[in-house]
Design a protein around this motif. Structure first.
Motif, PDB file in Angstrom:
ATOM      1  N   LEU A  98       0.825  -1.199   0.000  1.00  0.00           N
ATOM      2  CA  LEU A  98       0.000   0.000   0.000  1.00  0.00           C
ATOM      3  C   LEU A  98       0.861   1.252   0.000  1.00  0.00           C
ATOM      4  CD1 LEU A  98      -2.517  -1.075   2.794  1.00  0.00           C
ATOM      5  CD2 LEU A  98      -2.693  -1.455   0.334  1.00  0.00           C
ATOM      6  N   LEU A  99       0.272   2.357  -0.403  1.00  0.00           N
ATOM      7  CA  LEU A  99       0.926   3.644  -0.234  1.00  0.00           C
ATOM      8  C   LEU A  99       0.817   4.016   1.236  1.00  0.00           C
ATOM      9  CD1 LEU A  99      -0.426   5.578  -3.348  1.00  0.00           C
ATOM     10  CD2 LEU A  99       1.911   4.796  -2.958  1.00  0.00           C
ATOM     11  N   TYR A 100       1.919   4.485   1.800  1.00  0.00           N
ATOM     12  CA  TYR A 100       1.987   4.789   3.227  1.00  0.00           C
ATOM     13  C   TYR A 100       2.427   6.233   3.394  1.00  0.00           C
ATOM     14  CZ  TYR A 100       3.361   4.236   8.148  1.00  0.00           C
ATOM     15  OH  TYR A 100       3.486   4.366   9.506  1.00  0.00           O
ATOM     16  N   ALA A 101       1.585   7.044   4.030  1.00  0.00           N
ATOM     17  CA  ALA A 101       1.785   8.491   4.099  1.00  0.00           C
ATOM     18  C   ALA A 101       3.093   8.909   4.770  1.00  0.00           C
ATOM     19  CB  ALA A 101       0.605   9.144   4.809  1.00  0.00           C
ATOM     20  N   LYS A 102       3.683   8.071   5.612  1.00  0.00           N
ATOM     21  CA  LYS A 102       4.920   8.443   6.294  1.00  0.00           C
ATOM     22  C   LYS A 102       6.167   8.191   5.454  1.00  0.00           C
ATOM     23  CE  LYS A 102       3.281   8.186  11.015  1.00  0.00           C
ATOM     24  NZ  LYS A 102       3.488   7.633  12.355  1.00  0.00           N
ATOM     25  N   ILE A 108       4.029  11.927  -1.629  1.00  0.00           N
ATOM     26  CA  ILE A 108       3.904  12.702  -2.872  1.00  0.00           C
ATOM     27  C   ILE A 108       2.830  12.087  -3.764  1.00  0.00           C
ATOM     28  CG2 ILE A 108       5.092  13.331  -5.029  1.00  0.00           C
ATOM     29  CD1 ILE A 108       7.694  13.509  -3.281  1.00  0.00           C
ATOM     30  N   LEU A 109       2.849  10.763  -3.868  1.00  0.00           N
ATOM     31  CA  LEU A 109       1.869  10.081  -4.715  1.00  0.00           C
ATOM     32  C   LEU A 109       0.457  10.194  -4.137  1.00  0.00           C
ATOM     33  CD1 LEU A 109       4.058   7.001  -5.633  1.00  0.00           C
ATOM     34  CD2 LEU A 109       3.413   8.914  -7.126  1.00  0.00           C
TER      35      LEU A 109
END
Length: 135
Positions: A98-102, A108-109
């Protein structure tokens, strides 16, 4: 279809696992991608045109004969203007994590997804912050 919240509640309770598995749909990458396309009223050809993917390779990813990398799936998600939830579902179903905000590149994505950027804007942001572009 059962919501994720309802499912988590059932999983946390003493509900027999077999009962839970019976109500779960058989989700896979291809069917979820097609559902996203249908929800957005998009054609595969339109989406693929908006990516940097070679057409044949992109179609193979879309029909499940090739496994797309995380970057390729994100390109498709950006081209479809998916939100973070749907993008992460596609990434998960394609076994790409998954994309992980940290994580800065992921942040950026996520920013690009949330602001409905096309492929070129996130690539500019990635380059400006020292990351490789989605290619």
């Amino acid at each position: 279809m059962i919501s994720t919240t309802q499912l988590i509640t059932l999983l946390n309770q003493n509900t027999p696992l077999d009962d839970i598995l019976e109500i779960l749909p058989d989700l896979d990458f291809v069917s979820y991608l097609e559902a996203c396309l249908e929800k957005k009223d998009l054609k595969k050809s339109e989406v693929i045109e908006k990516t940097n993917l070679q057409k044949n390779y992109a179609y193979q990813i879309c029909n499940g004969t090739k496994k797309g990398s995380k970057e390729k799936i994100i390109q498709l998600a950006l081209a479809m203007h998916l939100d973070l939830h749907d993008t992460n579902n596609l990434l998960s179903l394609s076994n790409n994590g998954l994309l992980y905000a940290k994580v800065k590149k992921d942040a950026i994505l996520i920013y690009a997804l949330q602001h409905h950027y096309d492929l070129y804007q996130p690539n500019e942001l990635l380059l400006a912050h020292g990351f490789e572009i989605l290619d």
